[in-house]
Motif scaffolding. Sequence first.
Motif, PDB file in Angstrom:
ATOM      1  N   LEU A 103       0.831  -1.207   0.000  1.00 34.54           N
ATOM      2  CA  LEU A 103       0.000   0.000   0.000  1.00 34.54           C
ATOM      3  C   LEU A 103       0.863   1.255   0.000  1.00 34.54           C
ATOM      4  CD1 LEU A 103      -2.897  -1.078   2.389  1.00 34.54           C
ATOM      5  CD2 LEU A 103      -2.912  -0.985  -0.119  1.00 34.54           C
ATOM      6  N   ARG A 104       1.970   1.226   0.725  1.00 32.74           N
ATOM      7  CA  ARG A 104       2.912   2.359   0.717  1.00 32.74           C
ATOM      8  C   ARG A 104       3.440   2.599  -0.694  1.00 32.74           C
ATOM      9  NH1 ARG A 104       8.053   0.462   2.966  1.00 32.74           N
ATOM     10  NH2 ARG A 104       8.106  -0.334   0.851  1.00 32.74           N
ATOM     11  N   ASP A 105       3.821   1.520  -1.374  1.00 33.14           N
ATOM     12  CA  ASP A 105       4.347   1.656  -2.733  1.00 33.14           C
ATOM     13  C   ASP A 105       3.281   2.150  -3.702  1.00 33.14           C
ATOM     14  OD1 ASP A 105       6.775   0.769  -1.764  1.00 33.14           O
ATOM     15  OD2 ASP A 105       6.651  -1.217  -2.694  1.00 33.14           O
ATOM     16  N   LEU A 106       2.061   1.661  -3.565  1.00 36.52           N
ATOM     17  CA  LEU A 106       0.989   2.125  -4.458  1.00 36.52           C
ATOM     18  C   LEU A 106       0.726   3.614  -4.254  1.00 36.52           C
ATOM     19  CD1 LEU A 106      -1.496  -0.889  -4.305  1.00 36.52           C
ATOM     20  CD2 LEU A 106       0.082  -0.301  -6.166  1.00 36.52           C
ATOM     21  N   VAL A 107       0.752   4.070  -3.013  1.00 35.81           N
ATOM     22  CA  VAL A 107       0.588   5.503  -2.730  1.00 35.81           C
ATOM     23  C   VAL A 107       1.752   6.288  -3.332  1.00 35.81           C
ATOM     24  CG1 VAL A 107       0.607   7.242  -0.885  1.00 35.81           C
ATOM     25  CG2 VAL A 107      -0.862   5.218  -0.696  1.00 35.81           C
ATOM     26  N   PHE A 108       2.968   5.778  -3.173  1.00 32.24           N
ATOM     27  CA  PHE A 108       4.146   6.443  -3.742  1.00 32.24           C
ATOM     28  C   PHE A 108       3.987   6.631  -5.251  1.00 32.24           C
ATOM     29  CE2 PHE A 108       8.206   6.126  -5.977  1.00 32.24           C
ATOM     30  CZ  PHE A 108       8.880   7.200  -5.445  1.00 32.24           C
ATOM     31  N   TRP A 109       3.475   5.612  -5.936  1.00 34.29           N
ATOM     32  CA  TRP A 109       3.308   5.680  -7.387  1.00 34.29           C
ATOM     33  C   TRP A 109       1.994   6.357  -7.778  1.00 34.29           C
ATOM     34  CZ3 TRP A 109       7.449   5.159 -10.135  1.00 34.29           C
ATOM     35  CH2 TRP A 109       8.472   4.317  -9.712  1.00 34.29           C
TER      36      TRP A 109
END
Length: 128
Positions: A103-109
């Motif tokens: 979820l952190r990575d999806l938010v980052f992207w």
Amino acid sequence: MTHAPQYNGLSGFLAPDGVFHECAYQEHKNLAVKLVKQYNVNFYDGDSNKVPNFIKFGCYPWVDKIGNSGCHAFGHDEPTSDQAAWLIANVDRMTEVQRRQILRDLVFWEIDILEVDHDTGTDNRQRA
């Protein structure tokens, strides 16, 4: 009396086409070699932690639902739309640690995760 199955999280690679390729503990390197050939991946240096355009999931066999100190999920490239759709639809299969990392990575992207219940890891679109 029924017993809940042991929870191990996800272990394997999510391909750019949104297909999850599962593998056993300590089998990532062998699977990575097969996937590199199958998907014609360029610039693979043999490090199973850095397979271009793939998202790696790993867990120790004894990890619990939380997954502290025993699992990971990471990719080095922006997820494809197929990968993002798979990740959002399957967050409930991940340990809590894997879910937080994804979820952190999806938010980052800047990929929309509004449909995901962050407490339970479920896709709210399926509840309607």
